[in-house]
Scaffold this motif. Sequence first.
Motif, PDB file in Angstrom:
ATOM      1  N   ASN A  57       0.856  -1.248   0.126  1.00  0.00           N
ATOM      2  CA  ASN A  57      -0.104   0.020  -0.123  1.00  0.00           C
ATOM      3  C   ASN A  57       0.954   1.185   0.084  1.00  0.00           C
ATOM      4  O   ASN A  57       0.285   2.274  -0.338  1.00  0.00           O
ATOM      5  CB  ASN A  57      -0.902   0.107   1.160  1.00  0.00           C
ATOM      6  N   ILE A  82      -1.003  -7.181  -3.259  1.00  0.00           N
ATOM      7  CA  ILE A  82      -2.163  -7.103  -2.352  1.00  0.00           C
ATOM      8  C   ILE A  82      -3.211  -7.914  -2.621  1.00  0.00           C
ATOM      9  O   ILE A  82      -3.877  -8.669  -1.655  1.00  0.00           O
ATOM     10  CB  ILE A  82      -2.720  -5.416  -2.350  1.00  0.00           C
ATOM     11  N   GLN A 139      -0.547  -3.705  -6.767  1.00  0.00           N
ATOM     12  CA  GLN A 139      -1.774  -4.185  -6.298  1.00  0.00           C
ATOM     13  C   GLN A 139      -2.067  -5.488  -6.579  1.00  0.00           C
ATOM     14  O   GLN A 139      -2.747  -6.106  -5.857  1.00  0.00           O
ATOM     15  CB  GLN A 139      -2.789  -3.432  -7.439  1.00  0.00           C
TER      16      GLN A 139
END
Length: 92
Positions: free
Chosen positions: A59, A75, A72
């Motif tokens: 993040n 994540i 991303q």
Amino acid sequence: MREELQRITELMDTSQLEQAQQQLIHLIEQQADCAQLHYLLGQTYYRQQQWGKAINAFNEVLALEPNHPDAQSQIDMANSILGYFTPDMFNP
């Protein structure tokens, strides 16, 4: 910094993740706005299955570099692992 990154990559490649983390944290203290350092730190946490720390690091990468090509997806993979649920495990 190039030599330091190469050394950190070598540590990661040889599964010396804690040493790599220490060096990355030290570098981040000096250059907090470097997305690459945060990404590598996230990778070390991910490899150690420290999902929360990995997600936080990724993040931070996105905060610094919103269009980072891999942060991303990392994540999403960590969240997928955290969200894995198999009802059969609880119903014999």
